[in-house]
Scaffold this active site. Sequence first.
Site, PDB file in Angstrom:
ATOM      1  N   HIS A 133      47.314  31.860  44.014  1.00  0.00           N
ATOM      2  CA  HIS A 133      46.940  30.468  43.224  1.00  0.00           C
ATOM      3  C   HIS A 133      47.668  29.387  43.593  1.00  0.00           C
ATOM      4  CE1 HIS A 133      44.692  32.845  40.285  1.00  0.00           C
ATOM      5  NE2 HIS A 133      45.543  33.674  40.598  1.00  0.00           N
TER       6      HIS A 133
ATOM      7  N   ASN B  36      41.254  34.162  34.198  1.00  0.00           N
ATOM      8  CA  ASN B  36      40.722  33.644  35.705  1.00  0.00           C
ATOM      9  C   ASN B  36      39.246  33.422  35.431  1.00  0.00           C
ATOM     10  OD1 ASN B  36      42.669  34.271  37.602  1.00  0.00           O
ATOM     11  ND2 ASN B  36      41.919  36.381  38.076  1.00  0.00           N
TER      12      ASN B  36
ATOM     13  N   TYR C 224      55.599  37.337  36.742  1.00  0.00           N
ATOM     14  CA  TYR C 224      55.735  35.860  36.475  1.00  0.00           C
ATOM     15  C   TYR C 224      57.102  35.243  36.276  1.00  0.00           C
ATOM     16  CZ  TYR C 224      50.660  36.366  36.532  1.00  0.00           C
ATOM     17  OH  TYR C 224      49.219  36.589  36.902  1.00  0.00           O
TER      18      TYR C 224
HETATM   19 FE1  HDD Z   1      48.616  36.640  38.598  1.00  0.00          FE
HETATM   20  C1  HDD Z   1      49.724  33.429  39.435  1.00  0.00           C
HETATM   21  C2  HDD Z   1      45.987  34.851  36.826  1.00  0.00           C
HETATM   22  C3  HDD Z   1      47.143  39.555  37.853  1.00  0.00           C
HETATM   23  C4  HDD Z   1      51.165  37.976  39.931  1.00  0.00           C
HETATM   24  N1  HDD Z   1      47.975  34.783  38.376  1.00  0.00           N
HETATM   25  C5  HDD Z   1      48.426  33.472  38.641  1.00  0.00           C
HETATM   26  C6  HDD Z   1      47.856  32.145  38.333  1.00  0.00           C
HETATM   27  C7  HDD Z   1      46.685  32.786  37.529  1.00  0.00           C
HETATM   28  C8  HDD Z   1      46.856  34.185  37.536  1.00  0.00           C
HETATM   29  C9  HDD Z   1      45.625  31.873  36.902  1.00  0.00           C
HETATM   30  C10 HDD Z   1      48.065  31.084  38.669  1.00  0.00           C
HETATM   31  C11 HDD Z   1      48.993  30.550  37.377  1.00  0.00           C
HETATM   32  C12 HDD Z   1      49.041  28.773  37.996  1.00  0.00           C
HETATM   33  O1  HDD Z   1      48.219  28.031  37.751  1.00  0.00           O
HETATM   34  O2  HDD Z   1      50.429  28.597  38.046  1.00  0.00           O
HETATM   35  N2  HDD Z   1      46.693  37.366  37.457  1.00  0.00           N
HETATM   36  C13 HDD Z   1      45.888  36.454  36.912  1.00  0.00           C
HETATM   37  C14 HDD Z   1      44.816  37.351  36.215  1.00  0.00           C
HETATM   38  C15 HDD Z   1      45.355  38.452  36.659  1.00  0.00           C
HETATM   39  C16 HDD Z   1      46.671  38.432  37.372  1.00  0.00           C
HETATM   40  C17 HDD Z   1      43.769  36.646  35.323  1.00  0.00           C
HETATM   41  C18 HDD Z   1      44.752  40.035  35.999  1.00  0.00           C
HETATM   42  C19 HDD Z   1      44.222  40.125  34.970  1.00  0.00           C
HETATM   43  N3  HDD Z   1      49.070  38.415  38.905  1.00  0.00           N
HETATM   44  C20 HDD Z   1      48.299  39.545  38.469  1.00  0.00           C
HETATM   45  C21 HDD Z   1      49.306  40.820  38.647  1.00  0.00           C
HETATM   46  C22 HDD Z   1      50.498  40.288  39.194  1.00  0.00           C
HETATM   47  C23 HDD Z   1      50.273  38.828  39.262  1.00  0.00           C
HETATM   48  C24 HDD Z   1      48.762  42.172  38.422  1.00  0.00           C
HETATM   49  C25 HDD Z   1      51.656  40.998  39.790  1.00  0.00           C
HETATM   50  C26 HDD Z   1      52.052  42.370  39.557  1.00  0.00           C
HETATM   51  N4  HDD Z   1      50.129  35.639  39.639  1.00  0.00           N
HETATM   52  C27 HDD Z   1      51.016  36.412  39.828  1.00  0.00           C
HETATM   53  C28 HDD Z   1      52.295  35.514  40.492  1.00  0.00           C
HETATM   54  C29 HDD Z   1      51.857  34.444  40.260  1.00  0.00           C
HETATM   55  C30 HDD Z   1      50.432  34.454  39.673  1.00  0.00           C
HETATM   56  C31 HDD Z   1      52.684  36.184  41.884  1.00  0.00           C
HETATM   57  C32 HDD Z   1      51.982  33.293  41.336  1.00  0.00           C
HETATM   58  C33 HDD Z   1      52.507  32.303  40.928  1.00  0.00           C
HETATM   59  C34 HDD Z   1      52.915  32.261  39.784  1.00  0.00           C
HETATM   60  O3  HDD Z   1      52.530  33.692  39.373  1.00  0.00           O
HETATM   61  O4  HDD Z   1      53.425  31.562  38.930  1.00  0.00           O
HETATM   62  O5  HDD Z   1      53.538  36.051  39.700  1.00  0.00           O
END
Ligand code: HDD
Length: 741
Positions: free
Chosen positions: A110, A182, A397
């Site tokens: 993202h 999402n 997160y």
């Molecule tokens: Fe995630 C970012 C949505 C599963 C780990 N995720 C991130 C963002 C969105 C989502 C919209 C961007 C937020 C922003 O604008 O800063 N992610 C989802 C959805 C998931 C999902 C809807 C499943 C239903 N995510 C998911 C899993 C993991 C992560 C299973 C780790 C085990 N997601 C992250 C992250 C991020 C992230 C690596 C990257 C940047 C951040 O968090 O702040 O931690």
Amino acid sequence: MTEKQPRIPGSPGSATPPVAEPTTPAGPLPPSPDQSGPATVSPTGQETGTPQDKMAQGGKFLTTAHGARLKDSDHSLRAGPRGPALLQDHHFREKISHFDHERIPERVVHARGAGAHGTFRGYGTASKLSQAGVFAKDKETEVFVRFSTVVGSRGSTDLARDTRGFATKFYTDEGTWDLVANNIPVFFIQDALKFPDVVHAVKPHPDREIPQAQSAHDTFWDFVSLHTEAQHHTIWFMADRGIPRSFRMMEGFGIHTFRLVAQDGSTVLVKFHWKPKLGVHSVTWEEAQIISGADPDFHRRDLADAIEAGAFPEWELGVQVFEDTEDQMFAGIDLLDPTKIVPEELVPVEPIGLMTLHHNPSNYFAETEQVAFNPNNLIPGIDVTNDPLLQGRLFSYLDTQITRLGGPNWNQLPINRPHAAVNDMLRDGMHQTAVHAGVAPYRPNSLDGGNPFETPDGDRPFIDHPAPVSASVKERALPASFDDHFSQARLFFQSLSEVEKEHTAQAYTFELGKCYEQAIRERQLKALAAIDPTLAQVVADGLGLPVPKPAESPADVVPSPALSQVGREWPLDGRQVGIVVGPEVDAGELSGAVTAVHQAGLVPLVVAPSGGEAATRLLGKDLVAQRTYLTARSIEFDAVLVASATPPAPDAANGLDSKVGATTPEGIDPRVSLLLDEVWRQAKAIGAYGAGEDVLRTAGYLEGAGVVTGAGGEEAVQQLLRLMPAHRVWERFPTTGRFAT
Ligand code: HDD
């Protein structure tokens, strides 16, 4: 002996008021009168120009970071005009060193996004289900939303075929609630432990770091064909949902099942849905590809322009509500499985509030880049379930922000700071900006008068709902109810219209056609056969491969019409109409057309042969040309109206190198001809009046589907406005007939 007085301001018995925590940083210095910026007009015609209070430089004179006034910021301090630079030059070192550290790590997923501020207003309909104040009738809560693509880097295109993030921060009185959603209601994996696997697979290949922002490559298809629980999510973004027309025209889904807790402690399970007032719409694959070259900021621009022009995007938040039963199943669907939906026809989405985005960020870095979402940010009345994907997110997160934002104090950044009072005992660390008072950041204490106190039940603490945990053994396993990987992918495909099915088949054919490994294509074709044999057949034909036989007959499914984007009509706020003019244009008629588009809440963009004085001579003083034949491109228009068009000018070839492919009927400028060809293929409404009708006749489109004419400019616009609410002239898309029902 006199009793020792508590020393903490705000503590019982203290005369001094409480210190706000974290400390609010000082605002910018008041601007000085000699620093007004130039007046400007935005692309949407709105006056912009930075108001005095928003200017970056508040004071009259340039200073160092410690406030000393500077005389010269253009020349470094050197030993004479031809001599070497001096280490002593504090201003040089400060300026360059700060610049050297301007970037922070981009999000691992993202990374590319756009944000906006807004307000959420509760309808009161969820108040019986949840004690959360944010849902109370007419309660207004400030929000910040960040939309994003998942795969690409920060500088990648907006129109990659991808899932979109839709993360909302609700700054409620009871703490911050983040709904990190999402635009697709299911996810690739059922257990968070596999998140690095799916992300490594879809990211560019580790050796060459290509392709950027694309799933059309071997590692992605290798993973999803082996790991079939990803098939449901994958078919959603192979369909048109993977290339949205606008962030304003996307649904949002919380995906997991959450638990709402009412005032009396009773609970229900819910799935959150954001429903855009403008409907769910997509671009065509051709548009997506042109956009990625011609205007990679398409979605960012669209969001910012719409908000600036006052076409504030709105979404209703809704919930599907389920009884909080012991098995957490509904109609055979495991509510804890994030690869499954519950069709809206079975459980309707009940609206619980309205979100309106009404202002753009002032500073991209400070707000959109530094905003940090976290599914842990919950408030009393909203709790999590045991969905194994959600459980893992609760760790990830919080952890990621420590690297991305440089330490544990990221909650103190202005965009992340709660609007509720904060009284934590977290102290120190990198980038600590609060000046905490008191001596006892521990509990229990007597030195700070016992502050802060634990919240008694009556004062609305956040309580982890005491959900029963079934006695079980420790193991690495998922329930058998998670095993079905294909029936809902089939349900999705079966719910699409014929044109949408064609698009989906084309997307699979394109993506698999980009894979080098034959074995991967064949394995994915097997997965498609398990989803829908016709889909597998059409894709296999496109790839020139044999059609695999499904291991077992695909399950019978009942389609969910709500999943199709076709067949309804939607508001047009902020849609753009290109009005093509040439030398024979009648300024009065044109003015009528422009006004009619404006009055309908759309944005008219006049496309003239050239700009500058030539355009003024053509259009008169009251109208401006927002685009020229050279700068206009089909992708930015939702419909095109042709008033007239010049015959080929001597410079018509100018700009065609980037618009190659124009078939040029004699008498039409090739750039206009190309515009019409593209708009035709993209199935957008086309209109004409006056000399414009001749242009369409010559181009061969006058008699086509979705082409309208009017006696004058205004009437032609009215005709266009009748076609546009359907989003596309659907019957214009060619079909193979293989998905006809
Ligand atoms: Fe995630 C970012 C949505 C599963 C780990 N995720 C991130 C963002 C969105 C989502 C919209 C961007 C937020 C922003 O604008 O800063 N992610 C989802 C959805 C998931 C999902 C809807 C499943 C239903 N995510 C998911 C899993 C993991 C992560 C299973 C780790 C085990 N997601 C992250 C992250 C991020 C992230 C690596 C990257 C940047 C951040 O968090 O702040 O931690």
